[in-house]
Write a protein that holds these residues in place. Structure first.
Motif, PDB file in Angstrom:
ATOM      1  N   HIS A   1      11.148  -8.884   3.564  1.00 36.91           N
ATOM      2  CA  HIS A   1      11.215  -9.974   1.881  1.00 36.91           C
ATOM      3  C   HIS A   1      10.652  -8.619   0.949  1.00 36.91           C
ATOM      4  CE1 HIS A   1      12.173 -14.002   3.165  1.00 36.91           C
ATOM      5  NE2 HIS A   1      12.095 -13.643   4.335  1.00 36.91           N
ATOM      6  N   ASP A   2      11.038  -9.087  -0.194  1.00 37.12           N
ATOM      7  CA  ASP A   2      11.416  -8.157  -1.297  1.00 37.12           C
ATOM      8  C   ASP A   2       9.834  -8.626  -1.526  1.00 37.12           C
ATOM      9  OD1 ASP A   2      13.593  -6.469  -1.503  1.00 37.12           O
ATOM     10  OD2 ASP A   2      14.257  -8.026  -2.656  1.00 37.12           O
ATOM     11  N   PRO A   3       8.719  -7.550  -2.313  1.00 33.08           N
ATOM     12  CA  PRO A   3       7.786  -7.579  -2.579  1.00 33.08           C
ATOM     13  C   PRO A   3       7.636  -8.681  -3.640  1.00 33.08           C
ATOM     14  CG  PRO A   3       8.576  -5.584  -2.859  1.00 33.08           C
ATOM     15  CD  PRO A   3       9.385  -6.251  -2.871  1.00 33.08           C
ATOM     16  N   LYS A   4       6.466  -9.544  -3.735  1.00 36.66           N
ATOM     17  CA  LYS A   4       6.435 -10.936  -4.536  1.00 36.66           C
ATOM     18  C   LYS A   4       5.043 -11.198  -4.780  1.00 36.66           C
ATOM     19  CE  LYS A   4       8.182 -15.724  -4.032  1.00 36.66           C
ATOM     20  NZ  LYS A   4       8.786 -16.981  -3.880  1.00 36.66           N
ATOM     21  N   LYS A   5       5.207 -12.012  -6.406  1.00 36.81           N
ATOM     22  CA  LYS A   5       3.459 -11.675  -6.471  1.00 36.81           C
ATOM     23  C   LYS A   5       2.207 -12.687  -5.512  1.00 36.81           C
ATOM     24  CE  LYS A   5       3.699 -10.014 -11.715  1.00 36.81           C
ATOM     25  NZ  LYS A   5       3.489 -10.544 -12.750  1.00 36.81           N
ATOM     26  N   LEU A   6       1.193 -12.341  -5.703  1.00 37.17           N
ATOM     27  CA  LEU A   6       0.385 -13.313  -4.043  1.00 37.17           C
ATOM     28  C   LEU A   6       0.427 -14.664  -4.941  1.00 37.17           C
ATOM     29  CD1 LEU A   6      -1.837 -13.721  -2.216  1.00 37.17           C
ATOM     30  CD2 LEU A   6      -2.924 -13.685  -3.630  1.00 37.17           C
TER      31      LEU A   6
ATOM     32  N   VAL B   1       0.488  -1.151  -0.303  1.00 34.02           N
ATOM     33  CA  VAL B   1       0.046   0.204   0.151  1.00 34.02           C
ATOM     34  C   VAL B   1       0.815   1.035   0.307  1.00 34.02           C
ATOM     35  CG1 VAL B   1      -2.043  -1.264   1.209  1.00 34.02           C
ATOM     36  CG2 VAL B   1      -0.126  -0.828   2.634  1.00 34.02           C
ATOM     37  N   LYS B   2       0.721   2.841   0.174  1.00 37.44           N
ATOM     38  CA  LYS B   2       1.019   3.967   0.234  1.00 37.44           C
ATOM     39  C   LYS B   2       2.436   3.572   1.045  1.00 37.44           C
ATOM     40  CE  LYS B   2      -2.675   6.373  -0.925  1.00 37.44           C
ATOM     41  NZ  LYS B   2      -3.419   7.883   0.051  1.00 37.44           N
ATOM     42  N   LYS B   3       3.753   4.050   0.617  1.00 39.06           N
ATOM     43  CA  LYS B   3       4.926   4.150   1.337  1.00 39.06           C
ATOM     44  C   LYS B   3       4.579   3.962   3.398  1.00 39.06           C
ATOM     45  CE  LYS B   3       7.751   7.412   0.578  1.00 39.06           C
ATOM     46  NZ  LYS B   3       8.569   7.575   0.238  1.00 39.06           N
TER      47      LYS B   3
ATOM     48  N   MET C   1      13.961  -0.494   0.700  1.00 40.29           N
ATOM     49  CA  MET C   1      14.130  -2.245   1.473  1.00 40.29           C
ATOM     50  C   MET C   1      14.580  -1.767   2.480  1.00 40.29           C
ATOM     51  SD  MET C   1      11.238  -3.363   0.199  1.00 40.29           S
ATOM     52  CE  MET C   1      12.034  -5.018   1.052  1.00 40.29           C
ATOM     53  N   ASP C   2      16.164  -1.118   2.943  1.00 41.41           N
ATOM     54  CA  ASP C   2      17.258  -0.393   3.182  1.00 41.41           C
ATOM     55  C   ASP C   2      16.142   0.549   4.618  1.00 41.41           C
ATOM     56  OD1 ASP C   2      17.302   1.665   1.470  1.00 41.41           O
ATOM     57  OD2 ASP C   2      18.942   2.527   1.937  1.00 41.41           O
ATOM     58  N   ARG C   3      15.313   1.337   3.687  1.00 45.95           N
ATOM     59  CA  ARG C   3      14.398   1.982   5.263  1.00 45.95           C
ATOM     60  C   ARG C   3      13.811   1.227   5.941  1.00 45.95           C
ATOM     61  NH1 ARG C   3      13.290   5.845   8.417  1.00 45.95           N
ATOM     62  NH2 ARG C   3      10.870   6.651   9.047  1.00 45.95           N
ATOM     63  N   LEU C   4      13.068   0.615   5.201  1.00 49.80           N
ATOM     64  CA  LEU C   4      12.293  -1.113   5.749  1.00 49.80           C
ATOM     65  C   LEU C   4      12.429  -1.857   7.100  1.00 49.80           C
ATOM     66  CD1 LEU C   4       9.521  -2.181   2.962  1.00 49.80           C
ATOM     67  CD2 LEU C   4       9.464  -0.366   5.482  1.00 49.80           C
ATOM     68  N   ASP C   5      13.922  -1.699   6.502  1.00 50.82           N
ATOM     69  CA  ASP C   5      15.102  -2.705   7.642  1.00 50.82           C
ATOM     70  C   ASP C   5      15.486  -1.960   8.741  1.00 50.82           C
ATOM     71  OD1 ASP C   5      14.910  -4.790   5.623  1.00 50.82           O
ATOM     72  OD2 ASP C   5      16.319  -4.343   4.961  1.00 50.82           O
ATOM     73  N   THR C   6      16.267  -0.850   8.763  1.00 47.94           N
ATOM     74  CA  THR C   6      16.680  -0.366   9.485  1.00 47.94           C
ATOM     75  C   THR C   6      15.016  -0.006  10.597  1.00 47.94           C
ATOM     76  OG1 THR C   6      17.479   1.555   8.316  1.00 47.94           O
ATOM     77  CG2 THR C   6      16.998   2.530  10.358  1.00 47.94           C
TER      78      THR C   6
ATOM     79  N   ARG D   1       6.503 -10.123   4.441  1.00 47.31           N
ATOM     80  CA  ARG D   1       6.603 -10.370   3.703  1.00 47.31           C
ATOM     81  C   ARG D   1       5.610  -9.459   2.546  1.00 47.31           C
ATOM     82  NH1 ARG D   1       9.041 -14.749   2.789  1.00 47.31           N
ATOM     83  NH2 ARG D   1       9.457 -16.840   4.818  1.00 47.31           N
ATOM     84  N   LEU D   2       6.076  -8.473   1.145  1.00 50.25           N
ATOM     85  CA  LEU D   2       5.002  -8.380   0.860  1.00 50.25           C
ATOM     86  C   LEU D   2       4.311  -8.596  -0.179  1.00 50.25           C
ATOM     87  CD1 LEU D   2       7.590  -4.795   1.034  1.00 50.25           C
ATOM     88  CD2 LEU D   2       5.591  -5.327   2.748  1.00 50.25           C
ATOM     89  N   THR D   3       3.812  -8.189  -1.348  1.00 43.55           N
ATOM     90  CA  THR D   3       2.968  -9.339  -1.840  1.00 43.55           C
ATOM     91  C   THR D   3       2.352  -7.958  -2.636  1.00 43.55           C
ATOM     92  OG1 THR D   3       2.024 -10.723  -2.779  1.00 43.55           O
ATOM     93  CG2 THR D   3       1.040  -9.637  -1.018  1.00 43.55           C
ATOM     94  N   LEU D   4       2.540  -8.346  -4.341  1.00 42.98           N
ATOM     95  CA  LEU D   4       1.639  -7.781  -5.391  1.00 42.98           C
ATOM     96  C   LEU D   4       0.463  -7.908  -6.096  1.00 42.98           C
ATOM     97  CD1 LEU D   4       5.106  -6.171  -7.140  1.00 42.98           C
ATOM     98  CD2 LEU D   4       3.805  -5.282  -5.483  1.00 42.98           C
ATOM     99  N   THR D   5      -0.486  -8.008  -5.458  1.00 43.76           N
ATOM    100  CA  THR D   5      -2.306  -8.018  -5.932  1.00 43.76           C
ATOM    101  C   THR D   5      -2.708  -7.629  -7.402  1.00 43.76           C
ATOM    102  OG1 THR D   5      -3.639  -7.169  -4.669  1.00 43.76           O
ATOM    103  CG2 THR D   5      -2.635  -9.582  -3.847  1.00 43.76           C
TER     104      THR D   5
END
Length: 249
Positions: free
Chosen positions: A142-147, A84-86, A119-124, A105-109
């Motif tokens: 985890h990087d975004p991946k298709k559902l 969704v929004k950052k 992703m470095d910001r999310l890790d921090t 785990r981020l996903t794309l629908t």
């Protein structure tokens, strides 16, 4: 006491390397000096009391003194979030760390309206939340991946709590009879799942559809609510002093 997540191995007398940012935080913000104590953890060796061994012009060095807590892990819980929004993704990552998720785990629908994520910001964000909450590990982001790809490679034995915006049994009621073991929670995008996605999710033998109540929730609110309910019913809010969790994969 200050807590820091570090990368170095921890053992009696070990030198603990810091990033430049961590060193600046300790010496310039918190004003620590040689001999001052703090707590460090690396997600492998438990929590250790360390001392500031040396303050340099461009950093500082710590020395591990003694272990104060052995390594433990929370329940094997993944949060799967449709992007969704950052700002909302960042909020969810922070709260997932605070609420004990092992991974995000981020996903794309089909209806995902994705923004570019750092992703470095999310890790921090996850690291800082782990430091603040007292947990001894940092959730993996985890990087975004298709559902479709996530569901196709689903691990055997892992259950899926599917938050169905069209309704279902109340989450606590559904989870009361659900099996123990590793779980994932799936939160859809602001536009909901497509009819095809929902039909597939409902057909999965490992999926448990649940309702999060009578109101329409934003994705970040839904994620926080779902993790809270799962922790109360199946996680380390239930029998926290008697349940032992393993690291898992």
């Amino acid at each position: 006491m200050i807590r820091l997540h570090v990368r170095s191995d921890l053992s009696p007398g070990a030198a603990v390397a810091l990033t430049l940012e961590q060193a600046r935080y300790l010496t310039q913000v918190m004003r620590l000096k040689a001999g001052d104590d703090l707590l460090v953890f690396n997600g492998r060796d438990g929590e250790w009391r360390a001392t500031v061994a040396e303050v340099l012009k461009r950093g500082c060095v710590l020395k591990a003194e003694e272990q104060v807590r052995p390594q433990t892990f929370g329940p094997d819980l993944d949060l799967i979030l449709a992007v969704v929004k950052k700002a909302r993704v960042e909020t969810v990552v922070e709260k997932a760390a605070e609420l004990g998720a092992r991974r995000v785990r981020l996903t794309l629908t089909r209806y995902t309206n994705a923004e570019r994520l750092r992703m470095d910001r999310l890790d921090t964000i996850a690291e800082e939340a782990a430091e603040q909450t007292g947990r001894l590990d940092v959730p993996e982001i985890h990087d975004p991946k298709k559902l479709d790809a996530l569901l196709h490679g689903w691990p055997e034995g892992r259950r899926l709590m599917f938050c169905d915006e069209r309704g279902g049994p109340p989450a606590l009621e559904a989870l009361a009879e659900a099996p123990e073991g590793p779980w994932s929670i799936l939160i859809g995008p602001e536009g909901g799942f497509s009819p095809e996605e929902r039909e597939r999710l409902l057909s999965l033998p490992f999926a448990t559809p649940v309702s999060l109540g009578p109101r329409v929730l934003r994705a970040d609110t839904a994620a926080i609510s779902a993790m809270t309910l799962w922790q109360a019913a199946r996680g380390d809010w239930k029998g926290a002093h008697t349940t032992t969790w393993t690291q898992g994969t």
